[in-house]
Design an enzyme around this catalytic site. Structure first.
Site, mmCIF file in Angstrom:
data_model
loop_
_atom_site.group_PDB
_atom_site.id
_atom_site.type_symbol
_atom_site.label_atom_id
_atom_site.label_comp_id
_atom_site.label_asym_id
_atom_site.label_seq_id
_atom_site.Cartn_x
_atom_site.Cartn_y
_atom_site.Cartn_z
ATOM 1 N N SER A 132 0.807 -1.221 0.000
ATOM 2 C CA SER A 132 0.000 0.000 0.000
ATOM 3 C C SER A 132 0.841 1.271 0.000
ATOM 4 C CB SER A 132 -0.939 0.006 1.219
ATOM 5 O OG SER A 132 -0.204 -0.144 2.421
ATOM 6 N N GLY A 160 -1.978 -4.331 1.152
ATOM 7 C CA GLY A 160 -2.049 -5.545 1.940
ATOM 8 C C GLY A 160 -1.074 -6.628 1.536
ATOM 9 N N ASN A 181 3.857 -5.454 5.651
ATOM 10 C CA ASN A 181 2.732 -6.293 6.080
ATOM 11 C C ASN A 181 3.206 -7.585 6.725
ATOM 12 O OD1 ASN A 181 0.378 -4.693 5.285
ATOM 13 N ND2 ASN A 181 1.144 -4.957 3.216
ATOM 14 N N ASP A 209 -4.109 6.855 10.257
ATOM 15 C CA ASP A 209 -3.812 5.484 10.679
ATOM 16 C C ASP A 209 -2.396 5.322 11.217
ATOM 17 O OD1 ASP A 209 -2.231 5.506 8.383
ATOM 18 O OD2 ASP A 209 -3.452 4.056 7.279
ATOM 19 N N HIS A 259 0.445 5.098 6.895
ATOM 20 C CA HIS A 259 0.634 5.567 5.529
ATOM 21 C C HIS A 259 0.908 7.070 5.503
ATOM 22 C CE1 HIS A 259 -1.888 1.892 5.207
ATOM 23 N NE2 HIS A 259 -1.062 1.646 4.202
#
Length: 201
Positions: free
Chosen positions: A21, A58, A86, A173, A176
């Site tokens: 991502s 992801g 991830n 979040d 990012h």
């Protein structure tokens, strides 16, 4: 009538950005994501280059390995590999991540494609053994395959003495980067992508 031959027009170099991502540009308008912004940065500096966004939100190193063969199309001259975040978030054994990254680098080597391997640093909450195994796999593999190595995708956000500074450049979040963060990341990482271009020009 004598006609002067037209000068040969060089084809732009093609770089595939294989990642998750962070590469894909999660949470941002398409034009504000990492890949289009990096392409614009390189173009502004005089490089004839096309970047292919091979980022999948992801994705793990296993996912990257599964799709590297069709990412390495014949027109691809070089590849940025930015995977592992991830794996870390899921607590995957770094030995598995290392094996997957090795497979990706082997595929690039067999295709004659130069690579910039972009690392990450694990937090300390998994313990020192995990952190050491995770953090060292990137420079180790870059050395093994003669790839270029960038220490951290987030190097441009590091501000000495001000840990909160990076947070200002992240989305809510905390994982990012926001648009300003992407710009800082590219300012730090861009010269290493230019070094990658130098390998193939």
């Amino acid at each position: 009538m004598f006609v002067l031959p037209l000068p040969a027009v060089a084809e732009p170099l093609t770089i595939a950005a294989l990642g998750d991502s962070l590469t894909q540009g999660y949470g941002l308008p398409q034009e504000q994501g990492f890949v289009p912004r990096l392409e614009a940065w390189l173009t502004a500096r005089g490089h004839e280059v096309v970047l292919v966004n091979a980022g999948v939100s992801g994705d793990t190193t296993a996912g990257g390995l599964a799709r590297v063969a069709w990412t390495l199309t014949p027109e691809v001259d070089a590849m940025i590999v930015a995977l592992g975040g991830n794996d870390m978030l899921r607590g995957i054994d770094p030995a598995h991540s290392r094996a997957n990254l090795r497979g990706i680098l082997q595929a690039a080597q067999e295709a004659g494609v130069e690579v910039l391997l972009v690392g990450l640093q694990a937090p300390g909450n998994y313990g020192p053994d995990y952190k050491e195994a995770f953090d060292t796999m990137y420079p180790d593999l870059a050395g093994e395959f003669g790839a270029l190595h960038a220490q951290s995708f987030f190097a441009g956000l590091a501000v000495e003495g001000d840990p909160a500074a990076a947070a200002r450049h992240m989305q809510p979040d905390g994982i990012h980067p926001n648009a300003e963060g992407v710009a800082l990341i590219i300012e730090a990482l861009g010269p290493q992508v230019e070094a990658l271009l130098d390998q193939i020009e």
